[in-house]
Design an enzyme around this catalytic site. Sequence first.
Site, mmCIF file in Angstrom:
data_model
loop_
_atom_site.group_PDB
_atom_site.id
_atom_site.type_symbol
_atom_site.label_atom_id
_atom_site.label_comp_id
_atom_site.label_asym_id
_atom_site.label_seq_id
_atom_site.Cartn_x
_atom_site.Cartn_y
_atom_site.Cartn_z
ATOM 1 C CG ASP A 1 -2.105 0.920 1.083
ATOM 2 O OD1 ASP A 1 -1.882 2.143 0.905
ATOM 3 O OD2 ASP A 1 -3.242 0.435 1.126
ATOM 4 C CG LEU B 1 0.724 3.806 3.883
ATOM 5 C CD1 LEU B 1 1.663 4.101 5.060
ATOM 6 C CD2 LEU B 1 -0.477 2.980 4.388
ATOM 7 N N GLY C 1 -4.680 5.260 2.531
ATOM 8 C CA GLY C 1 -4.834 4.240 3.568
ATOM 9 C C GLY C 1 -4.069 4.581 4.843
ATOM 10 C CE1 TYR D 1 -13.802 3.850 -8.561
ATOM 11 C CE2 TYR D 1 -16.191 4.053 -8.395
ATOM 12 C CZ TYR D 1 -15.014 3.409 -8.062
ATOM 13 O OH TYR D 1 -15.050 2.315 -7.239
ATOM 14 C CG ASP E 1 -24.624 11.030 -7.253
ATOM 15 O OD1 ASP E 1 -23.665 10.244 -7.164
ATOM 16 O OD2 ASP E 1 -24.815 11.975 -6.453
HETATM 17 N N1 LIG Z 1 -15.978 2.195 -0.729
HETATM 18 C C1 LIG Z 1 -16.904 1.825 -1.606
HETATM 19 O O1 LIG Z 1 -18.118 2.058 -1.386
HETATM 20 C C2 LIG Z 1 -16.523 1.087 -2.872
HETATM 21 C C3 LIG Z 1 -17.550 0.621 -3.712
HETATM 22 C C4 LIG Z 1 -17.208 -0.049 -4.893
HETATM 23 C C5 LIG Z 1 -15.874 -0.291 -5.209
HETATM 24 N N2 LIG Z 1 -14.898 0.169 -4.368
HETATM 25 C C6 LIG Z 1 -13.498 -0.142 -4.717
HETATM 26 O O2 LIG Z 1 -12.899 -0.840 -3.642
HETATM 27 C C7 LIG Z 1 -11.510 -0.537 -3.543
HETATM 28 C C8 LIG Z 1 -11.179 -0.121 -2.131
HETATM 29 O O3 LIG Z 1 -11.982 0.991 -1.778
HETATM 30 P P1 LIG Z 1 -11.834 1.661 -0.334
HETATM 31 O O4 LIG Z 1 -13.112 2.347 -0.041
HETATM 32 O O5 LIG Z 1 -11.288 0.661 0.620
HETATM 33 O O6 LIG Z 1 -10.745 2.758 -0.671
HETATM 34 P P2 LIG Z 1 -9.480 3.245 0.202
HETATM 35 O O7 LIG Z 1 -9.044 4.528 -0.412
HETATM 36 O O8 LIG Z 1 -9.809 3.220 1.643
HETATM 37 O O9 LIG Z 1 -8.411 2.102 -0.098
HETATM 38 C C9 LIG Z 1 -7.582 2.074 -1.229
HETATM 39 C C10 LIG Z 1 -6.170 1.743 -0.740
HETATM 40 O O10 LIG Z 1 -5.302 1.630 -1.871
HETATM 41 C C11 LIG Z 1 -4.109 2.385 -1.644
HETATM 42 N N3 LIG Z 1 -3.638 2.788 -2.979
HETATM 43 C C12 LIG Z 1 -4.275 3.564 -3.904
HETATM 44 N N4 LIG Z 1 -3.551 3.660 -5.029
HETATM 45 C C13 LIG Z 1 -2.420 2.922 -4.824
HETATM 46 C C14 LIG Z 1 -1.298 2.609 -5.624
HETATM 47 N N5 LIG Z 1 -1.164 3.088 -6.878
HETATM 48 N N6 LIG Z 1 -0.327 1.790 -5.109
HETATM 49 C C15 LIG Z 1 -0.456 1.291 -3.855
HETATM 50 N N7 LIG Z 1 -1.487 1.569 -3.046
HETATM 51 C C16 LIG Z 1 -2.469 2.373 -3.527
HETATM 52 C C17 LIG Z 1 -4.532 3.506 -0.740
HETATM 53 O O11 LIG Z 1 -3.484 4.047 0.031
HETATM 54 C C18 LIG Z 1 -5.588 2.823 0.148
HETATM 55 O O12 LIG Z 1 -5.013 2.229 1.282
HETATM 56 C C19 LIG Z 1 -11.245 0.532 -4.600
HETATM 57 O O13 LIG Z 1 -10.681 -0.095 -5.719
HETATM 58 C C20 LIG Z 1 -12.629 1.081 -4.928
HETATM 59 O O14 LIG Z 1 -12.707 1.526 -6.251
HETATM 60 C C21 LIG Z 1 -15.184 0.847 -3.206
HETATM 61 O O1 LIG Z 2 -22.770 14.473 1.821
HETATM 62 C C1 LIG Z 2 -23.352 13.674 1.072
HETATM 63 C C2 LIG Z 2 -22.684 12.549 0.524
HETATM 64 C C3 LIG Z 2 -23.374 11.716 -0.348
HETATM 65 N N1 LIG Z 2 -24.671 11.976 -0.654
HETATM 66 C C4 LIG Z 2 -25.401 11.084 -1.571
HETATM 67 O O2 LIG Z 2 -25.369 9.773 -1.021
HETATM 68 C C5 LIG Z 2 -25.389 8.797 -2.066
HETATM 69 C C6 LIG Z 2 -24.213 7.841 -1.887
HETATM 70 O O3 LIG Z 2 -23.024 8.590 -2.135
HETATM 71 P P1 LIG Z 2 -21.562 8.070 -1.693
HETATM 72 O O4 LIG Z 2 -21.625 7.555 -0.306
HETATM 73 O O5 LIG Z 2 -20.596 9.147 -2.027
HETATM 74 O O6 LIG Z 2 -21.353 6.797 -2.625
HETATM 75 P P2 LIG Z 2 -21.421 6.664 -4.217
HETATM 76 O O7 LIG Z 2 -21.130 7.940 -4.918
HETATM 77 O O8 LIG Z 2 -22.748 5.991 -4.536
HETATM 78 O O9 LIG Z 2 -20.217 5.705 -4.539
HETATM 79 C C7 LIG Z 2 -19.859 4.598 -3.712
HETATM 80 O O10 LIG Z 2 -20.507 3.458 -4.201
HETATM 81 C C8 LIG Z 2 -20.164 3.121 -5.547
HETATM 82 C C9 LIG Z 2 -20.955 1.876 -5.934
HETATM 83 O O11 LIG Z 2 -22.334 2.144 -5.950
HETATM 84 C C10 LIG Z 2 -18.678 2.866 -5.606
HETATM 85 O O12 LIG Z 2 -18.309 2.524 -6.897
HETATM 86 C C11 LIG Z 2 -17.886 4.073 -5.134
HETATM 87 O O13 LIG Z 2 -16.501 3.727 -5.089
HETATM 88 C C12 LIG Z 2 -18.330 4.446 -3.746
HETATM 89 O O14 LIG Z 2 -17.692 5.652 -3.362
HETATM 90 C C13 LIG Z 2 -25.360 9.607 -3.394
HETATM 91 O O15 LIG Z 2 -26.683 9.786 -3.815
HETATM 92 C C14 LIG Z 2 -24.794 10.967 -2.960
HETATM 93 O O16 LIG Z 2 -25.205 12.023 -3.786
HETATM 94 C C15 LIG Z 2 -25.343 13.072 -0.122
HETATM 95 O O17 LIG Z 2 -26.509 13.309 -0.412
HETATM 96 N N2 LIG Z 2 -24.647 13.884 0.727
#
Ligand SMILES: NC(=O)c1ccc[n+]([C@@H]2O[C@H](COP(=O)([O-])OP(=O)(O)OC[C@H]3O[C@@H](n4cnc5c(N)ncnc54)[C@H](O)[C@@H]3O)[C@@H](O)[C@H]2O)c1
Ligand SMILES: O=c1ccn([C@@H]2O[C@H](COP(=O)(O)OP(=O)(O)O[C@H]3O[C@H](CO)[C@@H](O)[C@H](O)[C@H]3O)[C@@H](O)[C@H]2O)c(=O)[nH]1
Length: 332
Positions: free
Chosen positions: A31, A33, A36, A142, A286
């Site tokens: 990672d 960081l 993270g 994205y 969105d």
């Molecule tokens: N959080 C969500 O709701 C959500 C939903 C759908 C998909 N995802 C996907 O899941 C994965 C993890 O999401 P998360 O919410 O845990 O994000 P996060 O930012 O908490 O974790 C990503 C981690 O990857 C590391 N990182 C990023 N680019 C890097 C690089 N080039 N080399 C090494 N390390 C790197 C960051 O430091 C971090 O620790 C992502 O690929 C994201 O697209 C997240």
């Molecule tokens: O202050 C805020 C933040 C978010 N939202 C809304 O809440 C919903 C969820 O938003 P958010 O929590 O930012 O998640 P998403 O944009 O839906 O995206 C998440 O979920 C996706 C899958 O559905 C993943 O791909 C992305 O990585 C992850 O960030 C959306 O309608 C936003 O517009 C608000 O109304 N107010």
Amino acid sequence: MAVLVLGGAGYIGSHTVDRLVQKGEDVVVVDSLVTGHRAAVNEQAKFYQGDLSDQDFMRKVFKENPAIKAVIHFAAFSLVAESMTDPLKYFDNNTAGMIKLLEVMNEVGVKKIVFSSTAATYGIPKTMPIKESDPQKPINPYGESKLMMEKIMRWSDEAYGIKFVALRYFNVAGAKEDGSIGEDHHPETHLLPIVLQVAMGKRDKLMIFGDDYDTPDGTNVRDYVHPTDLADAHILAVKYLLDNNNSNAFNLGSSTGFSNKQILEAARDVTEKEIPAEKAPRRGGDPDTLVAASDKAREVLGWKPQFDDIHKIIATAWKWHSTHPQGYADQD
Ligand SMILES: NC(=O)c1ccc[n+]([C@@H]2O[C@H](COP(=O)([O-])OP(=O)(O)OC[C@H]3O[C@@H](n4cnc5c(N)ncnc54)[C@H](O)[C@@H]3O)[C@@H](O)[C@H]2O)c1
Ligand SMILES: O=c1ccn([C@@H]2O[C@H](COP(=O)(O)OP(=O)(O)O[C@H]3O[C@H](CO)[C@@H](O)[C@H](O)[C@H]3O)[C@@H](O)[C@H]2O)c(=O)[nH]1
């Protein structure tokens, strides 16, 4: 054998590392960081700080850990709104980073990878719930960067025999049940942590982005899934690949949608706080509604998510946030 977890210090990655360690697996974490936290990584995992697009660094990681047989790849940028204003940041880290990674994996002969894709690859779906076979037409950079990663993997399988599982998560929310690891993004942009920061008094109010969407109460509808359940799905997907199955893609969600207003109400119930909110203009990128059909993961991988109640998911997040008001700041 060992599993290499890229992005294992992030929100979802740290839950997966923790779960792998609990199951007695050898885990190597890479990672940078960039988003993270070192303190989020289970101490029994071997940790390397570095960027996955640095090929010499990655060669060294594989060389020093010849037991690595599979890779789980979380390391990416993932903010829909940021990607709308800075798309190249996403195509660079997510898509170009993936190419660099696959080149090294091919070179060292590690040919199994499970990777984080997203509901955002579907764009504006025509039918709900969304099936894996539905068209993927992202409406934000994205989602596009992740769809490109899926396509690159498909051709890399065909040409080099690198087998992959793309896990398309819906909205991830919650924290490990004992409250020891959780979500800590800077800046925080996700709905649930923001709602809980308002409950804690760290923010004045929630801004609800858009209330004129084509949904029952006018706010966006999303499908929430817990990171511990996602961790289990990743472990099952690694096993699926090590059993020599073909490349595949799976949705990971709960198959139930909650509107932004419903999440706010549920958080008010769980926290017993008022949580002021006000409407604000739509945020770019969105879609109205995203709800998963995730029967395929249940049937093919044998995935059995434990967190099927939104109140329970919110309660785990509340435990983490209320016991770590500064996130990992005190530990990093
Ligand atoms: N959080 C969500 O709701 C959500 C939903 C759908 C998909 N995802 C996907 O899941 C994965 C993890 O999401 P998360 O919410 O845990 O994000 P996060 O930012 O908490 O974790 C990503 C981690 O990857 C590391 N990182 C990023 N680019 C890097 C690089 N080039 N080399 C090494 N390390 C790197 C960051 O430091 C971090 O620790 C992502 O690929 C994201 O697209 C997240
Ligand atoms: O202050 C805020 C933040 C978010 N939202 C809304 O809440 C919903 C969820 O938003 P958010 O929590 O930012 O998640 P998403 O944009 O839906 O995206 C998440 O979920 C996706 C899958 O559905 C993943 O791909 C992305 O990585 C992850 O960030 C959306 O309608 C936003 O517009 C608000 O109304 N107010």
